[in-house]
Design an enzyme around this catalytic site. Structure first.
Site, PDB file in Angstrom:
ATOM      1  N   ARG A   1       0.807  -1.226   0.000  1.00  0.00           N
ATOM      2  CA  ARG A   1       0.000   0.000   0.000  1.00  0.00           C
ATOM      3  C   ARG A   1       0.848   1.287   0.000  1.00  0.00           C
ATOM      4  NH1 ARG A   1      -3.411  -1.915   5.143  1.00  0.00           N
ATOM      5  NH2 ARG A   1      -1.539  -3.177   5.421  1.00  0.00           N
TER       6      ARG A   1
HETATM    7  C1  UD1 Z   1      -1.281  -5.363  12.234  1.00  0.00           C
HETATM    8  C2  UD1 Z   1      -2.123  -6.159  13.248  1.00  0.00           C
HETATM    9  C3  UD1 Z   1      -3.313  -5.320  13.698  1.00  0.00           C
HETATM   10  C4  UD1 Z   1      -2.837  -3.965  14.239  1.00  0.00           C
HETATM   11  C5  UD1 Z   1      -1.981  -3.254  13.193  1.00  0.00           C
HETATM   12  C6  UD1 Z   1      -1.375  -1.953  13.714  1.00  0.00           C
HETATM   13  C7  UD1 Z   1      -1.860  -8.529  12.610  1.00  0.00           C
HETATM   14  C8  UD1 Z   1      -2.531  -9.703  11.992  1.00  0.00           C
HETATM   15  N1  UD1 Z   1      -2.586  -7.376  12.632  1.00  0.00           N
HETATM   16  O1  UD1 Z   1      -2.056  -5.186  11.052  1.00  0.00           O
HETATM   17  O2  UD1 Z   1      -4.065  -6.006  14.695  1.00  0.00           O
HETATM   18  O3  UD1 Z   1      -3.955  -3.175  14.602  1.00  0.00           O
HETATM   19  O4  UD1 Z   1      -0.883  -4.115  12.799  1.00  0.00           O
HETATM   20  O5  UD1 Z   1      -0.380  -2.187  14.653  1.00  0.00           O
HETATM   21  O6  UD1 Z   1      -0.746  -8.641  13.086  1.00  0.00           O
HETATM   22  N2  UD1 Z   1       5.146  -8.306   8.538  1.00  0.00           N
HETATM   23  C9  UD1 Z   1       6.092  -9.295   8.413  1.00  0.00           C
HETATM   24  N3  UD1 Z   1       5.747 -10.463   7.797  1.00  0.00           N
HETATM   25  C10 UD1 Z   1       4.493 -10.707   7.314  1.00  0.00           C
HETATM   26  C11 UD1 Z   1       3.518  -9.691   7.456  1.00  0.00           C
HETATM   27  C12 UD1 Z   1       3.870  -8.497   8.081  1.00  0.00           C
HETATM   28  O7  UD1 Z   1       7.241  -9.134   8.862  1.00  0.00           O
HETATM   29  O8  UD1 Z   1       4.267 -11.809   6.787  1.00  0.00           O
HETATM   30  C13 UD1 Z   1       5.526  -7.019   9.200  1.00  0.00           C
HETATM   31  C14 UD1 Z   1       5.376  -5.802   8.291  1.00  0.00           C
HETATM   32  O9  UD1 Z   1       6.594  -5.552   7.613  1.00  0.00           O
HETATM   33  C15 UD1 Z   1       5.002  -4.692   9.277  1.00  0.00           C
HETATM   34  C16 UD1 Z   1       4.341  -5.434  10.450  1.00  0.00           C
HETATM   35  O10 UD1 Z   1       4.667  -6.813  10.288  1.00  0.00           O
HETATM   36  O11 UD1 Z   1       6.147  -4.015   9.758  1.00  0.00           O
HETATM   37  C17 UD1 Z   1       2.809  -5.281  10.479  1.00  0.00           C
HETATM   38  O12 UD1 Z   1       2.293  -5.784   9.245  1.00  0.00           O
HETATM   39  P1  UD1 Z   1       1.081  -5.054   8.495  1.00  0.00           P
HETATM   40  O13 UD1 Z   1       0.822  -5.793   7.234  1.00  0.00           O
HETATM   41  O14 UD1 Z   1       1.321  -3.596   8.424  1.00  0.00           O
HETATM   42  O15 UD1 Z   1      -0.102  -5.368   9.522  1.00  0.00           O
HETATM   43  P2  UD1 Z   1      -1.434  -4.541   9.702  1.00  0.00           P
HETATM   44  O16 UD1 Z   1      -2.372  -4.888   8.599  1.00  0.00           O
HETATM   45  O17 UD1 Z   1      -1.114  -3.112   9.881  1.00  0.00           O
HETATM   46 MG    MG Z   2       0.678  -2.025   9.666  1.00  0.00          MG
END
Ligand code: UD1
Ligand code: MG
Length: 255
Positions: free
Chosen positions: A22
């Protein structure tokens, strides 16, 4: 520093493997600059300032760039998540380090540069004082859209976190949100990771399911509203980047 402080026995895990689709950037999301610095640097600084020395960064999308950016930082280790199958899956990539670690594990997201050192310290105090298996830092948010919501029972106890995409209309009305700031006991976390499934709207392994797994298993889990309102601002798109940047600039001492 005396040996028995909780921060000395804490392992921090920073989730930083996602592409950040995004954001519409070539860079992995955690390297996108916020007020001139890659956003992950703010997160690392907050962890260091709270006195937590050992940091494990989960890298994946364009991992070499994230490793290079942090190569000058002391006491940083890396774990690789080759396929981004969710935040819980990212933590599963740290299983070896977790199984050798006794003590608290702080999990934070690399896309939340407004994380404050004081909040980490407060969470650590709560964790030690309550002798629990998991503490989640939460905050009330006027517009909670997009965030995981904190679900409590009638007694006000934490029951679970429900993601926006999985939430019922009633749950979407809840304003207490998860901002991806958790403390787990390392062995309880391993137990919970082993129970995770990807049976949800996004077909991902969610770290947000781990606290509910522990609660259902009779472990002590608490969700504490100890975070500052600004810490609920994470960066998922260009609009949020602009908002966080403005907040950081207004906090800087030169203002
Ligand atoms: C996540 C939380 C949500 C919270 C929000 C804001 C989950 C399922 N949801 O959603 O409850 O309200 O953050 O804090 O966790 N990442 C990885 N590997 C992956 C996926 C993500 O390392 O496979 C990392 C991303 O790089 C990022 C972080 O995890 O830094 C959060 O991932 P993101 O996709 O932004 O989660 P949100 O949809 O924001
Ligand atoms: Mg996030």
């Amino acid at each position: 520093m005396p040996k028995n402080l909780p921060e000395n026995t804490t392992l921090a895990i920073v989730l930083a493997a996602g592409k950040g689709t995004r954001m519409e950037s070539e860079l992995p999301k955690v390297l996108v600059p916020v007020a001139g610095r890659p956003m992950i640097r703010y997160v690392i600084d907050a962890i260091h300032s709270a006195g937590v020395g050992r940091i494990l960064v989960v890298v994946g999308y364009r991992a070499e760039l994230v490793r290079a950016e942090l190569s000058t930082e002391p006491k940083i280790e890396f774990a690789e998540q080759h396929e981004q199958l969710g935040t819980g899956h990212a933590v599963m990539m740290c299983r070896d380090q977790l199984s050798q670690h006794q003590g608290p594990v702080l999990i934070v997201a690399g896309d939340s540069p407004l994380l404050q050192a004081e909040s980490i310290s407060r969470l650590l105090e709560n964790f030690s004082a309550a002798d629990c298996d998991c503490v989640i830092g939460t905050v009330d948010k006027e517009n909670p859209i997009g965030y995981g919501r904190i679900v409590r029972n009638q007694a006000g106890e934490f029951v679970g976190i429900v993601e926006e995409k999985d939430a019922s209309p009633d749950q979407r009305e809840l304003c207490e949100v998860n901002v991806s700031t958790y403390l787990f006991d390392s062995q309880a976390l391993l137990f919970a990771l082993n129970q995770l499934t990807d049976e949800n709207a996004q077909k991902e392994y969610y770290i947000t399911d781990c606290p509910a797994v522990l609660f259902a298993a009779g472990k002590r889990v608490m969700a504490e509203k100890v975070l500052q309102p600004c810490e609920s601002m994470s960066i998922n798109n260009r609009d949020e980047l602009a908002l966080v940047e403005a907040a950081i600039q207004s906090m800087s001492p030169s203002n």
